[in-house]
Design an enzyme around this catalytic site. Sequence first.
Site, PDB file in Angstrom:
ATOM      1  N   HIS A 149       2.560   0.559 -13.130  1.00 14.71           N
ATOM      2  CA  HIS A 149       3.308  -0.659 -13.460  1.00 14.71           C
ATOM      3  C   HIS A 149       4.810  -0.373 -13.377  1.00 14.71           C
ATOM      4  O   HIS A 149       5.272   0.663 -13.878  1.00 14.71           O
ATOM      5  CB  HIS A 149       2.928  -1.124 -14.867  1.00 14.71           C
ATOM      6  CG  HIS A 149       3.601  -2.398 -15.256  1.00 14.71           C
ATOM      7  ND1 HIS A 149       3.196  -3.626 -14.762  1.00 14.71           N
ATOM      8  CD2 HIS A 149       4.675  -2.639 -16.047  1.00 14.71           C
ATOM      9  CE1 HIS A 149       3.988  -4.569 -15.250  1.00 14.71           C
ATOM     10  NE2 HIS A 149       4.895  -4.002 -16.031  1.00 14.71           N
TER      11      HIS A 149
ATOM     12  N   ASN B  94      -3.714   2.395 -13.794  1.00 12.82           N
ATOM     13  CA  ASN B  94      -2.821   1.390 -13.185  1.00 12.82           C
ATOM     14  C   ASN B  94      -1.406   1.952 -13.113  1.00 12.82           C
ATOM     15  O   ASN B  94      -1.025   2.796 -13.926  1.00 12.82           O
ATOM     16  CB  ASN B  94      -2.824   0.119 -14.042  1.00 12.82           C
ATOM     17  CG  ASN B  94      -2.004  -0.996 -13.422  1.00 12.82           C
ATOM     18  OD1 ASN B  94      -2.052  -1.214 -12.209  1.00 12.82           O
ATOM     19  ND2 ASN B  94      -1.229  -1.694 -14.239  1.00 12.82           N
TER      20      ASN B  94
ATOM     21  N   ASP C 207      -1.693  -4.363 -18.856  1.00 12.89           N
ATOM     22  CA  ASP C 207      -0.598  -3.389 -18.927  1.00 12.89           C
ATOM     23  C   ASP C 207      -0.447  -2.798 -20.325  1.00 12.89           C
ATOM     24  O   ASP C 207       0.655  -2.677 -20.860  1.00 12.89           O
ATOM     25  CB  ASP C 207       0.735  -4.048 -18.491  1.00 12.89           C
ATOM     26  CG  ASP C 207       0.665  -4.537 -17.052  1.00 12.89           C
ATOM     27  OD1 ASP C 207      -0.030  -3.906 -16.240  1.00 12.89           O
ATOM     28  OD2 ASP C 207       1.305  -5.551 -16.747  1.00 12.89           O
TER      29      ASP C 207
ATOM     30  N   ARG D  46     -13.226 -13.854 -12.119  1.00 11.40           N
ATOM     31  CA  ARG D  46     -12.831 -12.430 -12.113  1.00 11.40           C
ATOM     32  C   ARG D  46     -14.036 -11.518 -12.335  1.00 11.40           C
ATOM     33  O   ARG D  46     -14.118 -10.425 -11.782  1.00 11.40           O
ATOM     34  CB  ARG D  46     -11.785 -12.171 -13.198  1.00 11.40           C
ATOM     35  CG  ARG D  46     -10.478 -12.916 -12.997  1.00 11.40           C
ATOM     36  CD  ARG D  46      -9.466 -12.492 -14.071  1.00 11.40           C
ATOM     37  NE  ARG D  46      -8.363 -13.432 -14.176  1.00 11.40           N
ATOM     38  CZ  ARG D  46      -7.354 -13.516 -13.326  1.00 11.40           C
ATOM     39  NH1 ARG D  46      -7.294 -12.710 -12.294  1.00 11.40           N
ATOM     40  NH2 ARG D  46      -6.396 -14.398 -13.491  1.00 11.40           N
TER      41      ARG D  46
ATOM     42  N   GLY E 182       0.796  -1.227   0.000  1.00  8.65           N
ATOM     43  CA  GLY E 182       0.000   0.000   0.000  1.00  8.65           C
ATOM     44  C   GLY E 182       0.825   1.272   0.000  1.00  8.65           C
ATOM     45  O   GLY E 182       0.319   2.344   0.347  1.00  8.65           O
TER      46      GLY E 182
ATOM     47  N   ARG F 126      -4.754  -8.200  -9.233  1.00  8.81           N
ATOM     48  CA  ARG F 126      -5.759  -9.011  -9.913  1.00  8.81           C
ATOM     49  C   ARG F 126      -5.975  -8.414 -11.290  1.00  8.81           C
ATOM     50  O   ARG F 126      -5.959  -7.176 -11.440  1.00  8.81           O
ATOM     51  CB  ARG F 126      -7.115  -8.996  -9.182  1.00  8.81           C
ATOM     52  CG  ARG F 126      -7.083  -9.306  -7.723  1.00  8.81           C
ATOM     53  CD  ARG F 126      -6.630 -10.704  -7.395  1.00  8.81           C
ATOM     54  NE  ARG F 126      -7.371 -11.749  -8.080  1.00  8.81           N
ATOM     55  CZ  ARG F 126      -6.963 -13.027  -8.136  1.00  8.81           C
ATOM     56  NH1 ARG F 126      -5.822 -13.382  -7.575  1.00  8.81           N
ATOM     57  NH2 ARG F 126      -7.686 -13.933  -8.751  1.00  8.81           N
ATOM     58  N   ILE F 127      -6.198  -9.272 -12.267  1.00  3.73           N
ATOM     59  CA  ILE F 127      -6.520  -8.766 -13.609  1.00  3.73           C
ATOM     60  C   ILE F 127      -7.981  -8.332 -13.602  1.00  3.73           C
ATOM     61  O   ILE F 127      -8.847  -9.103 -13.168  1.00  3.73           O
ATOM     62  CB  ILE F 127      -6.276  -9.867 -14.657  1.00  3.73           C
ATOM     63  CG1 ILE F 127      -4.780 -10.190 -14.744  1.00  3.73           C
ATOM     64  CG2 ILE F 127      -6.829  -9.448 -16.024  1.00  3.73           C
ATOM     65  CD1 ILE F 127      -4.452 -11.406 -15.591  1.00  3.73           C
TER      66      ILE F 127
ATOM     67  N   GLU G 218      -8.515  -3.904 -21.661  1.00  2.00           N
ATOM     68  CA  GLU G 218      -8.686  -5.328 -21.367  1.00  2.00           C
ATOM     69  C   GLU G 218      -7.352  -6.074 -21.419  1.00  2.00           C
ATOM     70  O   GLU G 218      -7.086  -6.942 -20.597  1.00  2.00           O
ATOM     71  CB  GLU G 218      -9.699  -5.956 -22.318  1.00  2.00           C
ATOM     72  CG  GLU G 218     -10.161  -7.306 -21.790  1.00  2.00           C
ATOM     73  CD  GLU G 218     -11.212  -7.967 -22.654  1.00  2.00           C
ATOM     74  OE1 GLU G 218     -11.548  -7.431 -23.733  1.00  2.00           O
ATOM     75  OE2 GLU G 218     -11.691  -9.044 -22.248  1.00  2.00           O
TER      76      GLU G 218
HETATM   77  C1  GRF Z   1       4.126  -1.369  -7.211  1.00  2.00           C
HETATM   78  O1  GRF Z   1       5.480  -1.515  -7.469  1.00  2.00           O
HETATM   79  C2  GRF Z   1       3.350  -1.346  -8.494  1.00  2.00           C
HETATM   80  O2  GRF Z   1       4.094  -0.927  -9.584  1.00  2.00           O
HETATM   81  C3  GRF Z   1       2.955  -2.776  -8.695  1.00  2.00           C
HETATM   82  O3  GRF Z   1       2.753  -3.279  -7.410  1.00  2.00           O
HETATM   83  C4  GRF Z   1       3.556  -2.571  -6.490  1.00  2.00           C
HETATM   84  C5  GRF Z   1       2.700  -2.181  -5.349  1.00  2.00           C
HETATM   85  O4  GRF Z   1       3.403  -1.608  -4.286  1.00  2.00           O
HETATM   86  N1  GRF Z   1       1.811  -2.854  -9.557  1.00  2.00           N
HETATM   87  P1  GRF Z   1       2.637  -0.931  -3.072  1.00  2.00           P
HETATM   88  O5  GRF Z   1       1.613  -1.933  -2.565  1.00  2.00           O
HETATM   89  O6  GRF Z   1       1.989   0.308  -3.563  1.00  2.00           O
HETATM   90  O7  GRF Z   1       3.687  -0.659  -2.046  1.00  2.00           O
END
Ligand code: GRF
Length: 223
Positions: free
Chosen positions: A136, A134, A172, A92, A39, A118-119, A169
């Site tokens: 990534h 999102n 990433d 899902r 988090g 989760r997707i 969909e």
């Molecule tokens: C992050 O590095 C994000 O890029 C990936 O999951 C990680 C989550 O980290 N999708 P946090 O839970 O926000 O510390």
Amino acid sequence: MNIDLGEYQNNNHLISPLEIKFPKFTPKLNLAVMASGEGSNFEALVHATRGKLLDATISILIVNNPNCNAINKAKKLNVPFTIINHKEYRNREQLDCEIINRLKNLSIDGIIMAGWMRIVTNVLIKAYPDRIINIHPSLLPSFPGINAIEQALKEKVCITGCSVHLVREKVDNGPILIQAAVPVLTSDNKITLSRKIQIQEHRILPIGVSIAGQNWRHMKSYG
Ligand code: GRF
């Protein structure tokens, strides 16, 4: 003369787009955040809203893992949270239906997947078209999917980073809102590189939300 650039390079990064604006929204953006783990990105978003950078309210944190640390952060930061344990749903799509259900009375402008592992399906994407973001840990379109940091190390790339993008969909794969580039040192391992990327994630996620928020306010209907 040999100059030790190690520390300098560790801190080196590039964020683009460079024009960083935190506009005012009237009313404030109303956000839901979804997280599965630590988090830290959720926490960074909360700090950005309270530090008057991101003009938004986080109305709810949704977690799918009842033991994740994001819950402790929500309690500490006084943000309402709700647990939707994915193990209790057949697929899902049903999980996504329950997310929609929990958000239905909150007038949410957008959903931020901040480490949501989760997707998401078209069920959620169609309910919030272009309103799901999102983060990534790679410079997309390189290294989509899981283990992006391990993939970057394995490929011995010299630069990697993180991307904030709209969710489509295909995993990433949506339009990119903002990215940060991070150099990979030969001494880097998964832990050191993850740490450097996360520092940049915490910086670009609130900016990415602001960029998307400006579009949301010009859309006709809410999801
Ligand atoms: C992050 O590095 C994000 O890029 C990936 O999951 C990680 C989550 O980290 N999708 P946090 O839970 O926000 O510390």
